[in-house]
Design a protein around this motif. Structure first.
Motif, PDB file in Angstrom:
ATOM      1  N   TYR A  19      -2.383  -4.578  -2.757  1.00  0.00           N
ATOM      2  CA  TYR A  19      -1.764  -3.704  -1.760  1.00  0.00           C
ATOM      3  C   TYR A  19      -1.952  -2.221  -2.075  1.00  0.00           C
ATOM      4  CZ  TYR A  19       0.513  -7.888   0.064  1.00  0.00           C
ATOM      5  OH  TYR A  19       0.757  -9.115   0.603  1.00  0.00           O
ATOM      6  N   ASN A  20      -1.884  -1.870  -3.355  1.00  0.00           N
ATOM      7  CA  ASN A  20      -1.972  -0.460  -3.735  1.00  0.00           C
ATOM      8  C   ASN A  20      -3.400   0.079  -3.757  1.00  0.00           C
ATOM      9  OD1 ASN A  20       0.819  -0.263  -4.116  1.00  0.00           O
ATOM     10  ND2 ASN A  20       0.671  -0.963  -6.246  1.00  0.00           N
ATOM     11  N   ASP A  21      -4.353  -0.749  -4.213  1.00  0.00           N
ATOM     12  CA  ASP A  21      -5.703  -0.243  -4.453  1.00  0.00           C
ATOM     13  C   ASP A  21      -6.749  -0.691  -3.449  1.00  0.00           C
ATOM     14  OD1 ASP A  21      -4.520   0.831  -6.697  1.00  0.00           O
ATOM     15  OD2 ASP A  21      -5.311  -0.683  -8.074  1.00  0.00           O
ATOM     16  N   PHE A  22      -6.490  -1.807  -2.744  1.00  0.00           N
ATOM     17  CA  PHE A  22      -7.537  -2.370  -1.899  1.00  0.00           C
ATOM     18  C   PHE A  22      -7.187  -2.443  -0.415  1.00  0.00           C
ATOM     19  CE2 PHE A  22      -8.211  -5.059  -5.923  1.00  0.00           C
ATOM     20  CZ  PHE A  22      -8.981  -4.059  -6.512  1.00  0.00           C
ATOM     21  N   TRP A  23      -5.898  -2.517  -0.099  1.00  0.00           N
ATOM     22  CA  TRP A  23      -5.518  -2.795   1.295  1.00  0.00           C
ATOM     23  C   TRP A  23      -5.804  -1.613   2.209  1.00  0.00           C
ATOM     24  CZ3 TRP A  23      -4.946  -6.084   4.913  1.00  0.00           C
ATOM     25  CH2 TRP A  23      -4.244  -5.763   6.083  1.00  0.00           C
ATOM     26  N   THR A  24      -6.503  -1.895   3.301  1.00  0.00           N
ATOM     27  CA  THR A  24      -6.766  -0.909   4.345  1.00  0.00           C
ATOM     28  C   THR A  24      -6.910  -1.662   5.661  1.00  0.00           C
ATOM     29  OG1 THR A  24      -8.202   0.920   5.036  1.00  0.00           O
ATOM     30  CG2 THR A  24      -9.271  -0.981   3.975  1.00  0.00           C
ATOM     31  N   ASP A  25      -6.991  -0.954   6.765  1.00  0.00           N
ATOM     32  CA  ASP A  25      -7.144  -1.634   8.054  1.00  0.00           C
ATOM     33  C   ASP A  25      -8.131  -0.870   8.924  1.00  0.00           C
ATOM     34  OD1 ASP A  25      -5.741   0.517   9.231  1.00  0.00           O
ATOM     35  OD2 ASP A  25      -3.830  -0.469   8.876  1.00  0.00           O
ATOM     36  N   ASP A  26      -8.504  -1.472  10.035  1.00  0.00           N
ATOM     37  CA  ASP A  26      -9.530  -0.888  10.900  1.00  0.00           C
ATOM     38  C   ASP A  26      -9.090   0.448  11.502  1.00  0.00           C
ATOM     39  OD1 ASP A  26     -11.178  -3.012  10.421  1.00  0.00           O
ATOM     40  OD2 ASP A  26     -10.579  -4.138  12.198  1.00  0.00           O
ATOM     41  N   ALA A  27      -7.789   0.607  11.714  1.00  0.00           N
ATOM     42  CA  ALA A  27      -7.302   1.833  12.357  1.00  0.00           C
ATOM     43  C   ALA A  27      -7.504   3.050  11.458  1.00  0.00           C
ATOM     44  CB  ALA A  27      -5.825   1.676  12.719  1.00  0.00           C
ATOM     45  N   SER A  28      -7.393   2.865  10.156  1.00  0.00           N
ATOM     46  CA  SER A  28      -7.585   3.974   9.213  1.00  0.00           C
ATOM     47  C   SER A  28      -8.362   3.457   8.006  1.00  0.00           C
ATOM     48  CB  SER A  28      -6.232   4.543   8.784  1.00  0.00           C
ATOM     49  OG  SER A  28      -5.411   3.531   8.246  1.00  0.00           O
ATOM     50  N   ASP A  61     -10.336   2.914   4.895  1.00  0.00           N
ATOM     51  CA  ASP A  61     -10.583   3.677   3.678  1.00  0.00           C
ATOM     52  C   ASP A  61     -11.774   3.035   2.967  1.00  0.00           C
ATOM     53  OD1 ASP A  61     -10.595   4.705   1.055  1.00  0.00           O
ATOM     54  OD2 ASP A  61      -8.454   5.138   1.142  1.00  0.00           O
ATOM     55  N   LEU A  62     -12.936   3.690   3.062  1.00  0.00           N
ATOM     56  CA  LEU A  62     -14.162   3.122   2.512  1.00  0.00           C
ATOM     57  C   LEU A  62     -14.112   3.003   0.992  1.00  0.00           C
ATOM     58  CD1 LEU A  62     -16.861   4.853   4.745  1.00  0.00           C
ATOM     59  CD2 LEU A  62     -15.903   2.547   4.962  1.00  0.00           C
ATOM     60  N   GLU A  63     -13.389   3.884   0.339  1.00  0.00           N
ATOM     61  CA  GLU A  63     -13.274   3.809  -1.115  1.00  0.00           C
ATOM     62  C   GLU A  63     -12.502   2.559  -1.525  1.00  0.00           C
ATOM     63  OE1 GLU A  63     -14.592   5.595  -3.570  1.00  0.00           O
ATOM     64  OE2 GLU A  63     -15.783   6.599  -2.006  1.00  0.00           O
ATOM     65  N   LYS A  64     -11.425   2.253  -0.783  1.00  0.00           N
ATOM     66  CA  LYS A  64     -10.647   1.052  -1.079  1.00  0.00           C
ATOM     67  C   LYS A  64     -11.466  -0.207  -0.773  1.00  0.00           C
ATOM     68  CE  LYS A  64      -5.867   2.645  -0.773  1.00  0.00           C
ATOM     69  NZ  LYS A  64      -4.537   2.389  -0.173  1.00  0.00           N
TER      70      LYS A  64
END
Length: 261
Positions: free
Chosen positions: A93-102, A104-107
């Motif tokens: 959740y802290n380092d990898f989670w992202t979603d299509d709306a925002s 985060d390519l680094e995550k």
């Protein structure tokens, strides 16, 4: 709209029930087995002069031609479960989670390249499948092997589900009268097998829980043969479901059942 809340309930349950099965197959041609058996019997008959053994050798020879076609498949399955604990979940959740709306390519890159996710061995099981055919069969060797392989996989998965509670699946009741579900020999059902009937409830934290409301048994007179290619066999089931015995007017379509023995 619920964002993290949605992932925290249904998502957590799915992730924590992620399994991997690795199957190791051993194929045995029954004609080769029969031929070796015939050769061994003939050799023994020659050395001993035993007419009974010689007769058995002739019978084995006949068996090779008449009923020796087909394959025996031995499958050894290794059941693994994704290790999903508080430490792994927190990192996700802290380092990898992202979603299509925002996004985060680094995550996303960190997720693709991480090695923190592990699987642990739950256990192993072995099963056999025997595909028998006559010399008049229209099926090719490839077809026979295909059928035997699928059935061997189904058999070993059914044994894993029976042995390891964490891997037991829940199936919905088709109806309450008659008590029935669309599971059968493919899932390893045997007469007298017990299943608990579960009602799905939501706890205070919003997570799904299952409450037992009763126990039913597989009806010995009506087990559906839903094995791969069973529709081509003479034993084809008239009904496409298995019936159970238990209290009437207590269970309803959509309730879940899970094997308990």
């Amino acid at each position: 709209e619920r964002g993290y809340a949605l992932l925290a309930d249904a998502g957590e349950e799915l992730i924590n029930n992620t399994f991997v099965i690795v199957n190791d197959f051993k194929y045995t041609n029954k004609e080769e087995v029969a031929s070796k058996a015939k050769g061994l019997l003939s050799m023994v008959a020659t050395y001993t002069g035993n007419s009974d053994i010689a007769l058995a050798a002739d019978a084995a020879s006949l068996g090779v031609g008449a009923m020796g076609k087909g394959y025996i498949i031995k499958t050894t399955a290794y059941l693994y479960k994704l290790v999903w604990n508080e430490e792994v979940a927190a990192t996700f959740y802290n380092d990898f989670w992202t979603d299509d709306a925002s996004l985060d390519l680094e995550k996303k890159k960190a997720f693709d390249e991480t090695d923190i996710f592990k699987i642990e061995l739950v256990g192993t099981e072995t099963s056999w499948a025997d595909i028998q055919s006559t010399i008049l069969t229209k099926k090719s060797n490839e077809d026979l092997i295909s059928v035997a392989t699928v059935r061997a996989v189904d058999n070993v998965i059914a044994k894993l589900q029976r042995k390891y509670e964490t891997f037991r699946t829940k199936s919905p009741l088709l109806s309450g009268d008659p008590l029935s579900a669309k599971i059968g020999l493919k899932e390893g059902l045997e007469k007298g097998d017990k299943y608990e009937v579960l009602e799905q409830v939501i706890n205070k934290e919003g997570l799904t829980e299952y409450k037992r409301v009763g126990v039913i048994k597989v009806d010995k007179t009506h087990i559906w043969d839903n094995r791969f290619m069973a529709d081509e066999e003479e034993s084809k089931s008239e009904f496409e479901y298995t019936t159970f015995t238990g209290s009437k007017n207590k269970y309803f379509s959509g309730m879940l059942i899970r094997q308990i023995n």
